[in-house]
Design an enzyme around this catalytic site. Structure first.
Site, short mmCIF file in Angstrom:
data_model
loop_
_atom_site.label_atom_id
_atom_site.label_comp_id
_atom_site.label_asym_id
_atom_site.label_seq_id
_atom_site.Cartn_x
_atom_site.Cartn_y
_atom_site.Cartn_z
N GLY A 255 -34.96 -43.60 13.17
CA GLY A 255 -34.65 -44.77 13.98
C GLY A 255 -35.48 -44.86 15.24
N TYR B 241 -17.59 -46.97 14.83
CA TYR B 241 -18.68 -46.30 15.56
C TYR B 241 -18.19 -45.02 16.22
CZ TYR B 241 -22.75 -45.78 18.63
OH TYR B 241 -23.87 -45.30 19.27
#
Length: 246
Positions: free
Chosen positions: A12, A154
């Site tokens: 990422g 999350y």
């Protein structure tokens, strides 16, 4: 240079905090594999980082798929000559109150953030085990420690990353591999830039230091954990949050 002669794979890392980590490591001499689901963006970032005088490659792939992770690691080893550092930075959010959260949003966030971290650790473990050395740094979050309304998926994924970090550290210590985590607080990113001033002020009031952090703050903590200076640290979580969670 702290990382001269080392090779790092950062997931990422085409933009945001991951890109900052790649830049900081490259400035310290590490060759860098830029990994991202957006290959075109990864290639652009790799070219930018290469200007710092290190070798770089761009690797596309979805961390939620183990075969993609295995390919990322394989290409890093083959094209850069080895792998000494893995930074599990790839992550997504799909926020909603728990009562309104769709199953798809739960599954997607857990698959990328938690399963993706597991996949990459598993993929890199045989290479690092064979060389009897390695640094694995997982990017967690302050909400994985204290929770946050609207982020059940999350916060659960990042809490899982912290637990996974501690377990992997115990399993791999005998193989000379250090596994640690960095848990950022509220960091200035493209996401926080979209908040209005009132919301930013409310966030800032929750932070004892009275300010948001920057990607460089996170990158510097990751750099320390990737370097030889942290050789006696494993299974730890470094909180980069301005004192929001202690």
């Amino acid at each position: 240079m702290m990382l001269e002669g080392k090779t790092a794979l950062i997931t990422g890392s085409a933009q945001g905090i991951g890109k900052e980590i790649a830049t900081v490591m490259a400035k310290q001499g590490a060759d860098i594999a830029i990994s991202d689901i957006n290959l075109e963006m990864a290639e652009a970032t790799a070219k930018e980082v290469a200007k710092l005088g290190v070798k770089t490659i761009a690797v596309g792939g979805n961390v939620a798929a183990f075969n993609d992770c295995a390919d990322m690691v394989k290409r890093t080893v083959e094209e850069l000559g080895g792998i000494d550092i893995l930074v599990n930075n790839a992550g997504i959010t799909r926020d909603a109150l728990l009562m309104r959260m769709k199953e798809e949003a739960w599954d997607l966030v857990l698959n990328v953030n938690l399963k993706g971290t597991f996949n990459c650790i598993k993929a890199v473990s045989r290479y690092m085990s064979k060389q009897r050395s390695g640094k694995i740094i997982n990017i967690a979050s302050v909400v994985g420690e204290m929770g946050n309304a609207g982020q059940a998926n999350y916060s659960a994924s990042k809490g899982g990353v912290i637990a996974l970090t501690k377990t992997a550290a115990r399993e791999f210590a005998v193989r000379g591999i250090n596994v640690n985590a960095v848990a950022p607080g509220f960091i200035v990113t493209a996401m926080t830039d979209k908040l209005n001033e009132k919301m930013k002020e409310e966030l800032t009031r929750q932070i004892p230091l009275g300010k948001l952090g920057y990607p460089l703050d996170v990158a510097n903590a990751v750099l320390f954990l990737a370097s030889d200076e942290s050789s006696y640290l494993t299974g730890q979580v470094i909180n980069v949050n301005g004192g929001m969670y202690m």
